[in-house]
Design a protein around this motif. Structure first.
Motif, short mmCIF file in Angstrom:
data_model
loop_
_atom_site.label_atom_id
_atom_site.label_comp_id
_atom_site.label_asym_id
_atom_site.label_seq_id
_atom_site.Cartn_x
_atom_site.Cartn_y
_atom_site.Cartn_z
N SER A 28 -4.88 0.69 -38.45
CA SER A 28 -4.34 1.92 -39.04
C SER A 28 -2.87 1.77 -39.39
O SER A 28 -2.41 2.31 -40.40
CB SER A 28 -4.52 3.09 -38.06
OG SER A 28 -5.90 3.37 -37.85
N ALA A 29 -2.12 1.03 -38.56
CA ALA A 29 -0.70 0.81 -38.85
C ALA A 29 -0.53 0.03 -40.15
O ALA A 29 0.34 0.35 -40.98
CB ALA A 29 -0.04 0.08 -37.70
N ALA A 30 -1.38 -0.99 -40.36
CA ALA A 30 -1.31 -1.77 -41.60
C ALA A 30 -1.71 -0.92 -42.81
O ALA A 30 -1.07 -0.95 -43.86
CB ALA A 30 -2.19 -3.00 -41.49
N LYS A 31 -2.79 -0.15 -42.66
CA LYS A 31 -3.25 0.71 -43.76
C LYS A 31 -2.25 1.83 -44.05
O LYS A 31 -2.11 2.26 -45.19
CB LYS A 31 -4.62 1.30 -43.42
CG LYS A 31 -5.75 0.30 -43.44
CD LYS A 31 -7.08 0.99 -43.17
CE LYS A 31 -8.24 0.00 -43.27
NZ LYS A 31 -9.54 0.66 -43.00
N MET A 32 -1.57 2.30 -43.00
CA MET A 32 -0.62 3.39 -43.17
C MET A 32 0.52 2.97 -44.09
O MET A 32 0.95 3.75 -44.95
CB MET A 32 -0.06 3.82 -41.81
CG MET A 32 0.95 4.96 -41.89
SD MET A 32 1.73 5.28 -40.29
CE MET A 32 2.67 3.77 -40.07
N ARG A 33 1.03 1.77 -43.93
CA ARG A 33 2.13 1.30 -44.78
C ARG A 33 1.71 1.25 -46.24
O ARG A 33 2.46 1.67 -47.13
CB ARG A 33 2.61 -0.07 -44.29
CG ARG A 33 3.40 -0.01 -42.99
CD ARG A 33 4.03 -1.36 -42.67
NE ARG A 33 3.03 -2.32 -42.22
CZ ARG A 33 2.68 -2.48 -40.95
NH1 ARG A 33 3.23 -1.73 -40.01
NH2 ARG A 33 1.79 -3.39 -40.60
N LYS A 34 0.50 0.75 -46.50
CA LYS A 34 0.01 0.70 -47.88
C LYS A 34 -0.21 2.10 -48.43
O LYS A 34 0.11 2.38 -49.60
CB LYS A 34 -1.29 -0.11 -47.93
CG LYS A 34 -1.12 -1.58 -47.58
CD LYS A 34 -2.44 -2.31 -47.65
CE LYS A 34 -2.27 -3.79 -47.29
NZ LYS A 34 -3.57 -4.52 -47.32
N ALA A 35 -0.76 3.00 -47.61
CA ALA A 35 -1.00 4.37 -48.06
C ALA A 35 0.31 5.09 -48.36
O ALA A 35 0.41 5.85 -49.32
CB ALA A 35 -1.80 5.13 -47.00
N GLN A 36 1.32 4.85 -47.53
CA GLN A 36 2.62 5.47 -47.78
C GLN A 36 3.25 4.94 -49.07
O GLN A 36 3.88 5.70 -49.81
CB GLN A 36 3.55 5.21 -46.59
CG GLN A 36 3.18 5.99 -45.35
CD GLN A 36 4.11 5.69 -44.19
OE1 GLN A 36 5.10 4.98 -44.33
NE2 GLN A 36 3.79 6.23 -43.02
N ASP A 37 3.09 3.65 -49.34
CA ASP A 37 3.62 3.08 -50.58
C ASP A 37 2.96 3.73 -51.80
O ASP A 37 3.64 4.06 -52.78
CB ASP A 37 3.40 1.57 -50.61
CG ASP A 37 4.27 0.84 -49.58
OD1 ASP A 37 5.28 1.44 -49.14
OD2 ASP A 37 3.95 -0.31 -49.22
N ARG A 38 1.63 3.90 -51.75
CA ARG A 38 0.92 4.55 -52.86
C ARG A 38 1.38 5.99 -53.01
O ARG A 38 1.58 6.47 -54.14
CB ARG A 38 -0.59 4.51 -52.62
CG ARG A 38 -1.23 3.16 -52.90
CD ARG A 38 -2.75 3.28 -52.94
NE ARG A 38 -3.27 3.74 -51.67
CZ ARG A 38 -3.68 2.93 -50.69
NH1 ARG A 38 -3.61 1.62 -50.85
NH2 ARG A 38 -4.16 3.42 -49.58
N MET A 39 1.55 6.68 -51.90
CA MET A 39 1.95 8.08 -51.94
C MET A 39 3.34 8.23 -52.54
O MET A 39 3.56 9.07 -53.42
CB MET A 39 1.92 8.66 -50.53
CG MET A 39 2.45 10.06 -50.38
SD MET A 39 2.85 10.43 -48.66
CE MET A 39 4.22 9.31 -48.37
#
Length: 294
Positions: A28-39
């Motif tokens: 989740s920590a790895a996915k969170m960084r990517k999701a924040q970048d997209r957002m």
């Protein structure tokens, strides 16, 4: 030592659970960084197109798009509900669905009815469970939202608004504030909210913005408003996915810590039980030896 064997089994089970929750926390920590970048990448475009659309609404052209018109008095409210496809993310879905429930209650108390579009499996299941009319839905979006999967379900709601079957359309999602905080949002999507118009009205008065339409006002305004709605829905889904990964990371971190605490408590109980059993055996040996010698 049957009790000790049972405790060892529980310790082993909690240790396996701890490994799983720790792995989920790291994912989740790895996915969170990517999701924040997209957002964050989507925010400037969404904010800019929202401001331009609000200024167009104040420009009073000869053509006024149906997306800018007030409802026809049908007393039907549309809700676009954005939730997650999976659980294990704390109270994220619970909070936004509670806000949706409050909105549905307000509409019902005002003598109106509602229709909903569900984006995300959790919201879709909830709306079906409370027998709310769901006219379209999109689930299994994956880790990266694709605009193509969102346009179709949302268009059903937009067509109903243009046809005068809806008075207003609201967008319900969870806005990402930071890793530890996510905020449930229910905001008006159509027609353009009065708050946004008031905000941009001051800007227009200050800068005197105006527009020249090419090829014509209907084509430009309708296309821009379509992009505006798509951008807002995409941004809401991106915000919700960033919130999901953050909430899941925090929830799995808490679960890992709780599992560690339970393991420590069980080990203490196991050691006490084992020590008591050894003490009992020693006492029996000493008593037996004393009886024999006597």
């Amino acid at each position: 030592m049957a009790v000790g064997k049972e405790i060892r089994g529980k310790i082993k089970s909690f240790e396996n659970t701890k490994k799983i929750t720790k792995a989920m926390e790291m994912v989740s920590a790895a996915k969170m960084r990517k999701a924040q970048d997209r957002m964050r990448a989507a925010r400037p475009y969404a904010d800019k197109i929202r401001n331009i659309t609000a200024n167009l609404a104040l420009a009073n052209p000869e053509y006024k798009s149906p997306y800018m018109r007030k409802g026809a008095g049908s007393k039907v409210t549309g809700l676009i509900v954005v939730t997650t496809d999976k659980g294990l993310c704390g109270g994220l879905n619970t909070n936004i669905l509670r806000a949706v429930t409050n909105k549905l209650r307000d509409v019902q108390q005002a003598g109106g009815s509602s229709q909903a579009v569900a984006i995300g499996n959790k919201g879709f299941s909830f709306l079906n469970r409370i027998n709310a009319p769901v006219v379209s839905h999109a689930t299994q979006l994956g880790d990266a939202p694709m605009l193509e999967k969102l346009i179709g379900p949302v268009k059903v709601m937009l067509d109903a608004f243009v046809a005068g079957k809806l008075d207003a359309v609201y967008l319900c999602y969870t806005r990402f504030i930071n890793t530890m905080k996510q905020e449930p949002i229910v905001e008006q999507l159509l027609p353009l909210s009065a708050e946004r118009l008031e905000q941009t009205a001051a800007e227009k008065a200050q800068y005197g913005w105006d527009y020249i339409y090419e090829p014509d006002a209907p084509t430009v305004i309708d296309d821009l408003l379509t992009r505006y709605i798509e951008a807002l829905v995409y941004q809401a889904v991106a915000e919700n996915m960033a919130s999901e990964q953050s909430a899941r990371m925090v929830a799995m971190k808490a679960a890992t810590e709780n599992a560690g605490n339970l393991i420590a408590e069980l080990k203490l109980v196991y050691n006490k039980t084992r020590q008591a059993a050894i003490t009992t055996e020693l006492s029996e040996i000493v008593s037996g030896a004393a009886a024999i010698s006597g």
